[in-house]
Design a protein around this motif. Sequence first.
Motif, PDB file in Angstrom:
ATOM      1  N   ALA A  80       0.728  -1.274  -0.152  1.00  0.00           N
ATOM      2  CA  ALA A  80      -0.079  -0.059   0.103  1.00  0.00           C
ATOM      3  C   ALA A  80       0.745   1.175  -0.065  1.00  0.00           C
ATOM      4  O   ALA A  80       2.140   1.161   0.660  1.00  0.00           O
ATOM      5  N   VAL A  81       0.380   2.208  -0.855  1.00  0.00           N
ATOM      6  CA  VAL A  81       1.137   3.581  -0.805  1.00  0.00           C
ATOM      7  C   VAL A  81       0.994   4.094   0.691  1.00  0.00           C
ATOM      8  O   VAL A  81      -0.155   4.141   1.204  1.00  0.00           O
ATOM      9  N   SER A  82       2.164   4.731   1.331  1.00  0.00           N
ATOM     10  CA  SER A  82       2.204   4.936   2.713  1.00  0.00           C
ATOM     11  C   SER A  82       1.255   6.138   2.828  1.00  0.00           C
ATOM     12  O   SER A  82       1.076   7.374   2.378  1.00  0.00           O
ATOM     13  N   GLY A  83       0.431   5.680   3.926  1.00  0.00           N
ATOM     14  CA  GLY A  83      -0.355   6.747   4.365  1.00  0.00           C
ATOM     15  C   GLY A  83      -1.706   7.276   3.977  1.00  0.00           C
ATOM     16  O   GLY A  83      -2.450   8.285   4.040  1.00  0.00           O
ATOM     17  N   GLU A  84      -2.155   6.338   2.751  1.00  0.00           N
ATOM     18  CA  GLU A  84      -3.151   6.568   2.018  1.00  0.00           C
ATOM     19  C   GLU A  84      -4.504   5.958   2.293  1.00  0.00           C
ATOM     20  O   GLU A  84      -5.477   6.203   2.033  1.00  0.00           O
ATOM     21  N   LYS A  85      -4.330   4.728   3.164  1.00  0.00           N
ATOM     22  CA  LYS A  85      -5.363   3.644   3.556  1.00  0.00           C
ATOM     23  C   LYS A  85      -5.489   3.316   4.773  1.00  0.00           C
ATOM     24  O   LYS A  85      -4.429   3.018   5.387  1.00  0.00           O
ATOM     25  N   LEU A  86      -6.780   2.986   5.041  1.00  0.00           N
ATOM     26  CA  LEU A  86      -7.011   1.883   6.407  1.00  0.00           C
ATOM     27  C   LEU A  86      -6.427   0.566   6.134  1.00  0.00           C
ATOM     28  O   LEU A  86      -6.711   0.149   5.074  1.00  0.00           O
ATOM     29  N   LEU A  87      -6.178  -0.094   7.132  1.00  0.00           N
ATOM     30  CA  LEU A  87      -5.751  -1.450   7.071  1.00  0.00           C
ATOM     31  C   LEU A  87      -6.841  -2.187   6.633  1.00  0.00           C
ATOM     32  O   LEU A  87      -6.593  -3.196   5.778  1.00  0.00           O
ATOM     33  N   ALA A 149      -9.077  -2.691  12.665  1.00  0.00           N
ATOM     34  CA  ALA A 149      -8.507  -2.571  11.187  1.00  0.00           C
ATOM     35  C   ALA A 149      -9.044  -1.276  10.653  1.00  0.00           C
ATOM     36  O   ALA A 149      -8.355  -0.640   9.741  1.00  0.00           O
ATOM     37  N   CYS A 150     -10.291  -0.791  10.985  1.00  0.00           N
ATOM     38  CA  CYS A 150     -10.782   0.350  10.642  1.00  0.00           C
ATOM     39  C   CYS A 150     -10.310   1.375  11.085  1.00  0.00           C
ATOM     40  O   CYS A 150     -10.727   2.574  10.643  1.00  0.00           O
ATOM     41  N   GLN A 151      -9.563   1.589  12.187  1.00  0.00           N
ATOM     42  CA  GLN A 151      -8.916   2.746  12.718  1.00  0.00           C
ATOM     43  C   GLN A 151      -7.324   2.856  12.470  1.00  0.00           C
ATOM     44  O   GLN A 151      -6.924   3.882  12.656  1.00  0.00           O
ATOM     45  N   THR A 152      -6.837   1.987  11.660  1.00  0.00           N
ATOM     46  CA  THR A 152      -5.334   1.780  11.600  1.00  0.00           C
ATOM     47  C   THR A 152      -5.002   2.494  10.240  1.00  0.00           C
ATOM     48  O   THR A 152      -5.256   1.724   9.204  1.00  0.00           O
ATOM     49  N   ILE A 153      -4.322   3.455  10.268  1.00  0.00           N
ATOM     50  CA  ILE A 153      -3.742   4.163   8.871  1.00  0.00           C
ATOM     51  C   ILE A 153      -2.501   3.340   8.545  1.00  0.00           C
ATOM     52  O   ILE A 153      -1.573   3.561   9.751  1.00  0.00           O
ATOM     53  N   VAL A 154      -2.197   3.042   7.314  1.00  0.00           N
ATOM     54  CA  VAL A 154      -1.039   2.216   7.183  1.00  0.00           C
ATOM     55  C   VAL A 154      -0.137   3.107   6.741  1.00  0.00           C
ATOM     56  O   VAL A 154       0.024   3.669   5.299  1.00  0.00           O
ATOM     57  N   GLY A 155       0.969   3.686   7.317  1.00  0.00           N
ATOM     58  CA  GLY A 155       1.861   4.643   6.975  1.00  0.00           C
ATOM     59  C   GLY A 155       1.484   6.021   7.354  1.00  0.00           C
ATOM     60  O   GLY A 155       0.398   6.117   7.554  1.00  0.00           O
ATOM     61  N   ASN A 156       2.335   6.803   6.842  1.00  0.00           N
ATOM     62  CA  ASN A 156       2.257   8.529   7.340  1.00  0.00           C
ATOM     63  C   ASN A 156       2.471   9.200   5.920  1.00  0.00           C
ATOM     64  O   ASN A 156       2.780  10.477   6.202  1.00  0.00           O
ATOM     65  N   GLY A 161       8.081   0.512   4.635  1.00  0.00           N
ATOM     66  CA  GLY A 161       8.822  -0.733   5.605  1.00  0.00           C
ATOM     67  C   GLY A 161       7.823  -1.463   5.452  1.00  0.00           C
ATOM     68  O   GLY A 161       6.982  -1.772   4.530  1.00  0.00           O
ATOM     69  N   LYS A 162       8.032  -2.678   6.600  1.00  0.00           N
ATOM     70  CA  LYS A 162       7.016  -3.887   6.627  1.00  0.00           C
ATOM     71  C   LYS A 162       6.149  -3.909   7.882  1.00  0.00           C
ATOM     72  O   LYS A 162       6.781  -3.749   9.029  1.00  0.00           O
ATOM     73  N   VAL A 163       4.943  -4.206   7.534  1.00  0.00           N
ATOM     74  CA  VAL A 163       4.058  -4.229   8.685  1.00  0.00           C
ATOM     75  C   VAL A 163       3.753  -5.678   8.789  1.00  0.00           C
ATOM     76  O   VAL A 163       3.179  -6.314   7.719  1.00  0.00           O
TER      77      VAL A 163
END
Length: 173
Positions: A80-87, A149-156, A161-163
């Motif tokens: 996923a592009v950093s900071g653009e989507k929720l988990l 998962a609906c509250q977790t933003i992936v990246g800033n 990196g890797k999650v």
Amino acid sequence: MASLSFAAAVHLRRPDVASDFGNRRKPSNLVRGKRLALSLNVTSSTEPSSAVPEKPEIELEFIGPKPAADGSYPVDKAKAVSGEKLLRSIMNENKIELYATYGKVMNCGGGGSCGTCIVEILDGNDLLNERTNTEMRYLKKKPESWRLACQTIVGNKENSGKVVVRRLPQWKK
Ligand code: FES
């Protein structure tokens, strides 16, 4: 592009030859200026276009809650592009199972009002946003590593990196 510029240069030269007949070695300054401009255009058209910098990406691994017969846990991968989507969105888009039985039929659709989209972050927590107030409420008595998962933003938008995520941690054996 270069052939078009060449054709334009030939076209411009014809009047020059006709008007300065007998004096071809000294074309007028005006025409020379146009030739210079054209040659600059040709040079710039052959240079690589300025590339848009790539956005930082987050790699994700989703570990299943139960081991297969050989003892290994199933793993799904996504990016996923950093900071653009929720988990939650990333999991939905990649058809990665998020909900347990009750959540499948009764989830709130990502509104933060059902508490069924639980995941566990095994690695890369520093690449995610802080727990929200909604998570504090629903996960008060759960391990720190659990998230909604609906509250977790992936990246800033800047980090990469890797999650590593465990799906359905409430089912873990
Ligand atoms: S989907 Fe309902 S709280 Fe996340």
